[in-house]
Motif scaffolding. Sequence first.
Motif, PDB file in Angstrom:
ATOM      1  N   ALA A  49       3.790 -13.485  26.154  1.00 28.54           N
ATOM      2  CA  ALA A  49       2.569 -14.100  26.656  1.00 28.54           C
ATOM      3  C   ALA A  49       2.827 -14.900  27.930  1.00 28.54           C
ATOM      4  CB  ALA A  49       1.972 -15.009  25.582  1.00 28.54           C
ATOM      5  N   LEU A  50       3.976 -15.546  28.013  1.00 24.89           N
ATOM      6  CA  LEU A  50       4.271 -16.378  29.179  1.00 24.89           C
ATOM      7  C   LEU A  50       4.820 -15.571  30.340  1.00 24.89           C
ATOM      8  CD1 LEU A  50       4.481 -19.172  30.482  1.00 24.89           C
ATOM      9  CD2 LEU A  50       6.752 -19.406  29.433  1.00 24.89           C
ATOM     10  N   TRP A  51       5.845 -14.755  30.078  1.00 28.69           N
ATOM     11  CA  TRP A  51       6.560 -14.083  31.164  1.00 28.69           C
ATOM     12  C   TRP A  51       6.132 -12.624  31.363  1.00 28.69           C
ATOM     13  CZ3 TRP A  51       8.380 -18.161  33.247  1.00 28.69           C
ATOM     14  CH2 TRP A  51       9.087 -19.140  32.529  1.00 28.69           C
ATOM     15  N   GLY A  52       5.394 -12.053  30.418  1.00 25.87           N
ATOM     16  CA  GLY A  52       5.116 -10.622  30.444  1.00 25.87           C
ATOM     17  C   GLY A  52       6.041  -9.910  29.474  1.00 25.87           C
ATOM     18  N   SER A  53       5.580  -8.803  28.940  1.00 30.90           N
ATOM     19  CA  SER A  53       6.363  -8.088  27.935  1.00 30.90           C
ATOM     20  C   SER A  53       7.566  -7.392  28.565  1.00 30.90           C
ATOM     21  CB  SER A  53       5.501  -7.051  27.225  1.00 30.90           C
ATOM     22  OG  SER A  53       6.295  -6.273  26.354  1.00 30.90           O
ATOM     23  N   PRO A  54       8.775  -7.635  28.061  1.00 31.08           N
ATOM     24  CA  PRO A  54       9.948  -6.909  28.578  1.00 31.08           C
ATOM     25  C   PRO A  54       9.842  -5.405  28.410  1.00 31.08           C
ATOM     26  CG  PRO A  54      10.638  -8.851  27.335  1.00 31.08           C
ATOM     27  CD  PRO A  54       9.159  -8.675  27.095  1.00 31.08           C
TER      28      PRO A  54
END
Length: 290
Positions: free
Chosen positions: A142-147
């Motif tokens: 949610a914070l950084w984007g899905s790896p």
Amino acid sequence: MSTPLPSTELGAFLRAHRELLKPADVGLVATARRRTPGLRREEVASLSGVGLAWYTWLEQGRVTASRQVLGAVARALRLDAAGLRHAMRLAGYHEPAAAEDDGGSGELAAAVQPVLDSWPASPAALLDRHFDLVGWNAAWSALWGSPEAVPADRRNLMWLMVADTRLRTVLHDWEPLAMNVFQHFRAQAGPALGDPRTGEVYRRLDEDAPELRHWWGCHSVAELTARTVTVEPVGIGRIELSLSSFHPVDDPSALVLLFTPASAEDRTRMGALAGRPLRAVDSGAGRQAG
């Protein structure tokens, strides 16, 4: 164990640290005229209890050093624990690494995933010794984007720190944290030579972030230090997170990163972000290099 070979990378690392030291740092009196930056080679040799010619050859990558002698050189150069570990790896003294082709990483990720999921409002991820992401929780996505949106060969914390435009946009004071991550990556992953994955990570960094090429040639190493970081996701507002890290007992070469909200208000905002459905644009990885 194979016999270590002479290393020019080790020589460059030792020389860089020798040039950073001042005579007063090691109890020596500086003369009025010193043309050499930092310590002279003969001073390091004397402090280490080795001959000048041999130490010169060590910096030139012409001889090898035993663990004991390299430890003496490290003490003379005032290397910290991360610096000593990195010097040992450059010299070829590697700690046993967890097997990577027998499902070991997958088994560790499966064991640690419930721990990551137990922090619904705290972004957390599991890294292997190359800093590849092998596990993460919903708050991290949610914070950084899905790896998962990042190509597998670039699903690496170092790559994300320097080449993922979303992460750099959301994270305040990006450079100090990114540099500390890279210094710890150097200390943790060791030299690129002889390790295909480490070499591949460096190549991807060089391809996708050429403006930071001077970082990849840096010889500094450090532990990843606890700190407070500020993020500002779109539509949520500013959030303060406390970064901490620890090694899973099943694999000390792996690392868990945990970003804990610093206050009740930060936890509320992070919880709102983690509970918000991810749109496709939210899970983009920024720069999708092929």
